[in-house]
Design an enzyme around this catalytic site. Structure first.
Site, short mmCIF file in Angstrom:
data_model
loop_
_atom_site.label_atom_id
_atom_site.label_comp_id
_atom_site.label_asym_id
_atom_site.label_seq_id
_atom_site.Cartn_x
_atom_site.Cartn_y
_atom_site.Cartn_z
N ASP A 96 -89.45 79.64 -62.90
CA ASP A 96 -90.85 80.06 -62.98
C ASP A 96 -91.24 80.76 -61.68
O ASP A 96 -91.16 80.17 -60.59
CB ASP A 96 -91.72 78.82 -63.20
CG ASP A 96 -93.15 79.14 -63.57
OD1 ASP A 96 -93.71 80.11 -63.02
OD2 ASP A 96 -93.72 78.40 -64.40
N HIS B 30 -92.14 80.96 -67.01
CA HIS B 30 -93.52 80.57 -67.27
C HIS B 30 -93.99 80.97 -68.66
O HIS B 30 -95.16 80.78 -69.00
CB HIS B 30 -94.42 81.22 -66.22
CG HIS B 30 -95.75 80.55 -66.01
ND1 HIS B 30 -95.88 79.29 -65.45
CD2 HIS B 30 -97.02 80.95 -66.27
CE1 HIS B 30 -97.15 78.96 -65.37
NE2 HIS B 30 -97.87 79.95 -65.87
N SER C 58 -100.19 75.88 -67.66
CA SER C 58 -100.61 76.60 -66.46
C SER C 58 -102.05 76.23 -66.10
O SER C 58 -102.33 75.07 -65.80
CB SER C 58 -100.43 78.10 -66.69
OG SER C 58 -100.50 78.81 -65.47
#
Length: 251
Positions: free
Chosen positions: A196, A229, A120
């Site tokens: 995600d 995620h 991320s």
């Protein structure tokens, strides 16, 4: 600030490759260490894992703990230019210079064999740092990275807050801009979950894919149905990432 280091058994015999892992928003040096299950693969391949924190701690800056996506836990791997952040929030220099001085002095890490990865916000850090320093980092990968921070809410907030309103300064910390301006490395591996929640608005891997295609930068972008995620996603594919780096760092 604290950081985590895993040393494999092979380090007792001499210097071994090192893989830097940069974590995402709200994380510390503990999240990856506890949740990803990477140590067994690092032991198999003989790779040291270095996991820094994601921001300075205890800088006593007004507002640094107000938001999850700016300030504490959200250093974005940039060197801030705007006061009061510019004094302490210098994560780019921390990753490139300050922390390596400690690691290579105190651990059996081979400075000539380094790779970098992250998740991320940390994936953004791995991409931008790796692209800017291809002679230092021989391998680059990322999980669900923020690929175009100049175009997404997380990135715009961070870049404006840390760097100011001159967007030319932002380009130095945007993977798409770096690739388009001629920065290159070896093959980059990215894994992205298709379930995600942040995929379309914050991460935008297709933008990086197009930039790499246009620039001739090798990129393998793997999209995985049903994955989100979370660290369940990372733990599912971390073994393949360790193998990817090992192939490029062992020789």
């Amino acid at each position: 600030m604290q950081f985590s280091v895993y040393t494999p058994p092979q380090a007792k015999q001499g210097k071994v490759p090192v893989l830097w892992y940069l974590s995402g928003l709200t994380c510390t040096e503990e999240n990856f260490t506890v949740k990803a299950g990477a140590q067994r693969y690092a032991a198999e391949h003989g790779i040291i894992l270095v996991v820094p924190d994601t921001s300075p701690r205890g800088a006593e800056i007004d507002g640094e703990d107000d938001d999850y996506d700016f300030g504490s836990g959200a250093g974005f791997y940039v060197d801030a230019l705007v006061e009061p952040w510019s004094k302490h929030y210098r994560m780019y220099s921390y990753i490139i210079r300050e922390l390596p001085e400690i690691v290579f002095e105190r651990f059996s890490a081979d400075q000539a064999r380094q790779g970098i990865t992250g998740h991320s916000m940390g994936g953004h850090g791995a991409l931008t740092i790796g692209l800017k320093h291809p002679d230092t980092f021989r391998s680059i990968s990322a999980f669900s990275p923020i690929c175009a921070p100049m175009a997404c809410p997380w990135g715009q907030k961070a870049l404006m807050g840390y760097l100011g309103d001159d967007r030319d300064n932002w380009k130095y910390y945007d993977a798409c801009e770096l690739v388009s301006s001629g920065h290159k490395s070896g093959e980059i591996l990215i894994d992205q979950g298709q379930a995600d929640d942040f995929l379309e608005v914050q991460l935008m891997p297709q933008r990086l894919q197009r930039a790499c295609e246009d620039a001739g930068q090798p990129l393998t972008l793997r999209l995985h149905e049903g994955y989100d995620h979370s660290y369940y996603f990372i733990s599912s594919f971390i073994g393949e990432h360790l193998s990817f780096h090992a192939e490029r760092l062992q020789s």
